[in-house]
Motif scaffolding. Structure first.
Motif: not given
Length: 731
Positions: A83-88, A92-107, A52-56
């Motif tokens: 809005e969700l794209h910006s939020f992730l 990710a930037e604030y928590t120093l989390t890889p973006l892939s993990l943020m997307l996993f959390l959102a799906t 699963l992925g998202c066109v970024w």
């Protein structure tokens, strides 16, 4: 979403996809037949798998088209909104989390790649039943009451009280027409115009203040004493949000609160909202995820991860009991749902209500600084009054060995039993005893995988590690010296308190509320409902009982060890002790009978105990704020925890020392580094844990500096590193 030169991709054009896989980069693919747009959820090939992925965004690698694999397909779900794209991205930037993990959390919903499932439904046909029976008439009445909508066979049989054969026969005769419909149906619309409960002047003033916040972004701290009716106030804010056609989210800290809260929502708005937490089925999770994105669920009640749903138009976020530590996730993506709620609302032009009787110092300070609006409820609703508070000084009392209930507390419970009222004995310690030791050799039973003592759970007849969850049988002989019958419990847990309670009051009905004693959320909800209905005379509980429960007959709270949370060097020890005891004391006297809270303590003169007894909340927060400010500690400074873990203690310390010797990137922003040092619990699940602490000024660009500091580090073997921005605990 950041501006992009390309938002639509023609078939075969290169595009960048963020996948849910643990990768540190975007992957390039060719757009599928039919093209794609930024935000589309897609299925793409990754090696031999489909993921699963998202066109970024557009491809920036410059790779030749012939070297790119094609997107397999665009999923039949609404694209990710800007809005969700910006939020992730921001989270990710604030928590120093890889973006892939943020997307996993959102799906985190099953079946997104399989497309919308279909179910069998029935509609009214043109023909009359061959013979009109009472059962067939009831079926037609059900369709009439639903305005002729398509209904599943289960909905028909339940509403009409008939068997499925009646429905199938009517379909065969043409009275009903069988067809298919998407399984994920919209949620019923909540009606904001239904009458709510009558409000006091205090509550109405609070409702008006929240409504004056406008339609754009804003944060309000709703501070009200326990029992003041904060829930009814913010439900009116939900009603206002629904009138604007926007979606509302209410976050709750504890799944055990959900059922009672859902009933209050249904009473106010006519139907139940969507639910999002670990207790709902996978089918319902998929349905809610889809309906949130399509705008066909108007209100969601959920745990912290409900923040990451793809709402179509989020207009309000309520964080109930905003001070609660369960809003902080301490593994995987380390985030604080309270702070992320404010971030998401700022991007969605939504309002935030932070509700609590004992707010976090962070929220209190933001209100003091004018960043948040503040609305106060000063009195309990109706005739209920705040409980009286008294300390029971244990220093001069000699309790019998193995006893923890002081004579004055026993007398108070006796009086409640005689009056037919309920008592609550509070001890924030699960199990029977925190330590089990051998009288013969002094051996203490420890977890094999962690540097933690095994806790005896006598109700379950098991030893349990509260860090990793490992269990073992309760030994009859010492594992070390093999002496039979020598194992002895040290200190009380709620199960041991239950044993003492039953010996003191053998005829009383006793109930224990502790999270480990219930196999399901349903069982916990049923027990809470039974206690509220009067099924227990004495309730024994951990911090679970402090979270918003309403027991009408409860008039006495006895805190067995008010000093328990004051020990240790935790930055927030005073704050958390104050919050917890004030919250649990607030369970008493919430209706027409006066309440009393008795605090057993060896430190009656401790500033925290005195603040609790005096009810001087503002004085406590101001004193705590002054102390933190003097030390430049949060919320007047910034902290970040660096946690290194490895099966090799040497590797973990080696990496920690390497970081400590090269702090130049942090020194550029004036930050200090402390450590490395073993974590308070230095081994969990067989992995050694080493911590460093970074302290910086409040306005310092901490994340940027940490990213530069960690960039050269190469981790050996199975060594892992986690960054905890704004840590809430230091375990």
């Amino acid at each position: 979403m950041q501006a992009s030169p390309v938002s639509t991709f023609a078939p075969g054009e290169p595009l960048a996809v963020l996948t849910t896989q643990p990768l540190d980069r975007l992957l390039d693919y060719r757009a599928p037949e039919g093209g794609a747009v930024i935000g589309d959820f897609v299925e793409v090939p990754l090696g031999p798998r489909k993921v699963l992925g998202c066109v970024w965004g557009p491809s920036e690698s410059g790779l030749p088209l012939e070297k790119l694999r094609a997107v397999i397909r665009v999923l039949d779900v609404p694209p990710m909104r800007d809005e969700l794209h910006s939020f992730l991205m921001r989270a990710a930037e604030y928590t120093l989390t890889p973006l892939s993990l943020m997307l996993f959390l959102a799906t985190r919903a099953p079946g997104l790649s399989s497309g919308p499932a279909m179910i069998r439904v029935f509609r009214l046909g043109d023909a009359e039943p061959v013979r009109m029976t009472d059962a067939r008439r009831r079926v037609l009445d059900v369709f009439d009451s639903y305005g002729g909508s398509a209904l599943t066979i289960g909905e028909i049989t339940r509403a009409a009280g008939v068997t499925s054969s009646v429905v199938n026969t009517m379909a065969a005769q043409g009275a009903l027409i069988e067809g298919e419909a998407p399984k994920d149906q919209p949620y019923p619309r909540l009606d904001p115009e239904l009458a709510g409960k009558p409000l006091s002047e205090d509550q109405q003033a609070a409702v008006d203040a929240l409504a004056a916040g406008g339609d754009g972004f804003g944060v309000t701290l709703l501070k009200g004493v326990t029992g003041s009716g904060k829930t009814e106030v913010y439900l009116e804010a939900v009603a206002n949000c629904l009138r604007q056609g926007r979606q509302a989210l209410v976050l709750l800290p504890e799944i055990g609160l959900t059922e009672g809260f859902l009933e209050r929502v249904e009473a106010r708005f006519g139907v139940r909202p969507g639910e999002w937490h670990s207790g709902v089925t996978m089918t319902e999770r998929r349905r809610l995820w889809r309906m949130a994105g399509e705008g066909r669920v108007s209100m969601v009640v959920g745990a912290r991860s409900a923040l990451f749903l793809p709402y179509r138009d989020l207009g309000l976020i309520v964080v109930d009991e905003e001070h609660d530590t369960s809003y902080k996730q301490d593994d995987g993506v380390m985030y604080n749902a309270r702070d992320m709620a404010v971030l998401r609302a700022s991007l969605a032009s939504a309002q935030v209500v932070l509700a609590s009787a004992t707010p976090s110092l962070e929220s209190w300070a933001n209100a003091e600084a004018g960043k948040y609006k503040r609305v106060d409820l000063h009195a309990r609703f109706g005739v209920a009054e705040l409980p009286k508070m008294r300390a029971l000084d244990l220093r001069g009392q000699k309790l019998p060995h193995g006893r923890w209930i002081a004579p004055a507390l026993k007398d108070a419970v006796d009086a409640r039993l005689a009056a037919g009222e309920q008592s609550l004995l509070f001890l924030n310690r699960r199990g029977y005893a925190p330590v089990t030791t051998c009288r013969a050799c002094g051996h203490q039973i420890a977890c094999e995988n962690c540097d933690s003592r095994m806790v005896e759970h006598r109700f379950l007849n098991r030893l349990m590690c509260h860090q990793c969850g490992a269990t073992a049988p309760v030994p009859t002989a010492c594992p070390e010296c093999k002496t039979e019958g020598s194992m002895h419990p040290i200190g009380p847990g709620v199960e041991r308190l239950d044993e003492e309670t039953r010996s003191l009051w053998p005829d009383a009905r006793v109930a224990v509320l502790s999270s480990d004693l219930f196999g399901s959320a349903r069982a916990l909800k049923e027990q809470i409902a039974a206690i509220a209905a009067g099924a227990a005379d004495i309730v024994i509980g951990t911090q679970l009982v402090a979270k918003g429960h309403n027991f009408p007959l409860l008039t006495l709270v006895g805190v067995i060890d008010a000093d328990l949370g004051l020990h240790g060097g935790d930055l927030r020890a005073a704050e958390r002790t104050f919050q917890l005891i004030r919250q649990v004391a607030g369970r008493a006297g919430r209706h027409d009978k006066p309440g009393l809270a008795l605090l057993q303590t060896h430190q009656p003169d401790h500033p925290v105990i005195q603040a609790i007894l005096s009810g001087d909340d503002e004085g406590f927060w101001q004193a705590e704020a002054n102390e933190r400010k003097a030390l430049a500690m949060p919320p007047y400074g910034r902290l970040a925890g660096i946690i290194l873990s490895s099966t090799s203690l040497e590797h973990a310390f080696e990496m920690g020392n390497l970081l400590a010797r090269n702090p130049e990137a942090l020194h550029k922003i004036g930050a200090q580094v402390y450590g490395p040092a073993p974590a308070p619990i230095a081994r969990v699940r067989g992995r050694h844990r080493v911590r460093l602490l970074v302290k910086a000024a409040k306005g310092a660009p901490l994340q940027q500096a940490i990213r530069a500091w960690l960039a050269p580090l190469k981790l050996p073997g199975d060594t892992r590193l986690a960054v905890d921005i704004d840590p809430q605990s230091f375990w």
